[in-house]
Design an enzyme around this catalytic site. Sequence first.
Site, PDB file in Angstrom:
ATOM      1  CG  ASP A   1      -9.561   2.201  -0.511  1.00 24.18           C
ATOM      2  OD1 ASP A   1      -9.090   1.081  -0.776  1.00 24.18           O
ATOM      3  OD2 ASP A   1      -8.995   3.013   0.240  1.00 24.18           O
TER       4      ASP A   1
ATOM      5  CG  ASP B   1      -2.237   0.635   1.056  1.00 17.70           C
ATOM      6  OD1 ASP B   1      -2.345   1.496   0.162  1.00 17.70           O
ATOM      7  OD2 ASP B   1      -3.169   0.310   1.816  1.00 17.70           O
TER       8      ASP B   1
END
Length: 718
Positions: free
Chosen positions: A510, A444
């Site tokens: 997301d 990430d």
Amino acid sequence: MSVMRAAGACVVVDAAPGAPPRLLHYGADLGPDVDVAAVADALERPVPISSFDVPVRAGLLPVEADGWLGRPGLTGHRHGRQLLPRLAVESVQLEGESRLSIDSVDEDAGVGVRSDVVLEPAGVLRLRHTVTNTADDPLEITVVDASIPFPAITAELLDFAGRWSRERTPVRGPLGVGTRLREIRRGRTGHDAPLLMVVGTTGFGFRRGEVWGVHVEWSGDQFYAAERPAEGAGGGAGLLRGGELLRPGEIKLAPGEAYSTPWVLFTWSDRGLDGASARIHRYVRSRPSHPRRPRPVVLNTWEAVYFDHDLGRLRRLAETAASIGVERFVLDDGWFRHRRDDTAGLGDWFVDEDVWPDGLHPLFDTVRGLGMEVGLWVEPEMVNLDSDLARTHPDWILGPPERRPAEWRHQQVLDVANPAVSGYIFDRLDTLVTEYGIDFLKWDHNRDLSEAVSPATGVAASHRQTAAAYALLDRLRAAHPGLEIESCSSGGARVDLGILARTDRVWASDTVDAVERQPIQRWTSMLVPPELIGSHVGPPVAHTTGRAVELGFRCLTALIAHAGIEWDVTTASEAELARLAAWIELYRELRPLLHSGQVVRADDEPDGVLVHGVAADDGSAAVHSVVRLITAGESTPGAVRLPGLDDARTYRVRVRGGFFRPGRGRPPAWWAAAESEGGFAVTGAILGRVGLQLPVLLPGQGFLLHTTAEQPRDVSGD
Ligand code: DGJ
């Protein structure tokens, strides 16, 4: 003079010794015996009134010496004295039939440039320049870009913008005189990345029009431009451009030093956007780094448990996941020291002893025992100030020596180009991967870079940060050849072919709200083939939007990418689990086709409807997902065409997956037959040119058609 041809595309380069190299043509194949001089003559502009006295010829790196007064392709200075190069070709090497290296020099200016021009077998063109300082004093480079000319028939432009949870929103408009310049100064590709800047003929669509596109294979600061000056650009009407965006002082070349641009990819098609993206997919699939194993069904724990890491709960989640056929279990954020929420712990890549007294073994042994692969979340380039790492090594954090850049999700960025920093990160990741036999890392990167300068020198650091992150990934992959890595960046803020040369999929967004995901996936797949786009079935009510979406629609949306689940399935009903299991079985059956065929999309869909298809290269089979995102403007919206099939062949059409069951009213005539086990037979011409009447779909409903050819393709030529 050089001509390269591949897959119906062709590049014509004029690299005559003593003159600047020029790219005359990238577009349609001009045939086997192209006369380069004839192309150059055909494109030579007249000399208008009030202009230079000779025709302007924009070089491969257009500069003022060519008469180019637009944005220069190469700029810099020596102690403030402006670099005004006039490059002259010195030598040309053609490697094989598709790779050209052109060396040009300007001895007076003290620069040498190697231009690599590669026409990939897929017909995409890739350019890279390497600039060497050949003089005795330092040279600062401020711009080096890659560009191709586009012709006057282009009239419209498409690129992309976006934000967190709404990545890759198309921006379409006229392509007039002037410059459309997109700059990314975020130190990462960005939620608003242009992705692919396309210029094309009036009304270009998925299946129509002639288009040229550019993509920068880079994950740091960058720019894209379509520049159309009043006087044109040599033979073209303008230039399509891209490159790394360099900050003041960032690239200073000592005598003999060189700077290489990232590769910049161009694509062309006279069959619209589908043709342009099919070339890119073919290229991406040909790269050695492209994953070859079937893309496993994932369960990611993030939206299931967030930071609530409890062995019992996670074991139950793993058991339920395995019982429905999940193949890879990914433990997301929250497993390492001090990480009870997102304010602390980044950088402390040791398993938290309080939460996991026996390490991750008890969980991962269960996961493996259930037959699933093991995945782990990390965010290696970041640090919370509330961490042992930041307390011990405050000098490892990027930013001006005298103060910290603004925080973002309570975090700062590590100076990965510092060998001590990358050494620490490598050691931690290497140890974890080895100790736990990790198959997959979700890597990430949850913030933009700001004031990203070296803490030691104050010199701009985006370039070396990106290069260092790439080197770290490369080193880890070399040490663990079987390891797969996902590029995540607060969802889809690091989606580019630079990172994808060293990772195996992207987390596109997301938002797992399937209604939002549909367009995100459609546009992400302009660049990225579906097998590299992670897509998960989320909970019944999406956390990012609060929208309730039917399970069938959530499953259908994840099925057409690299499928997974991000939902606490221990709370799902027996019926829901049975549907998930059937969906996984279907995904496993269809993934060889979904992950190898050509992506096709339909033009002129009824308002609010999206058609996403994947057709086998040999036309023998296809799947099409047809979905509705908003209510229909008409009571019966009409027929949708299913692109990608052979007109002359007969196909058996079946509705698969039970993603949608017609409610009130009566479905169209073909529906019942398509739902039957044998489906119904119909020609590709009817499917592709007449289409099938849509059933009445509510927003957030859709279905999947599976077509298989009844007979082999006729290749007799009769
Ligand atoms: C941002 C990612 O996009 C999410 O999927 C999740 O991994 C969180 N970070 C974890 O902090």
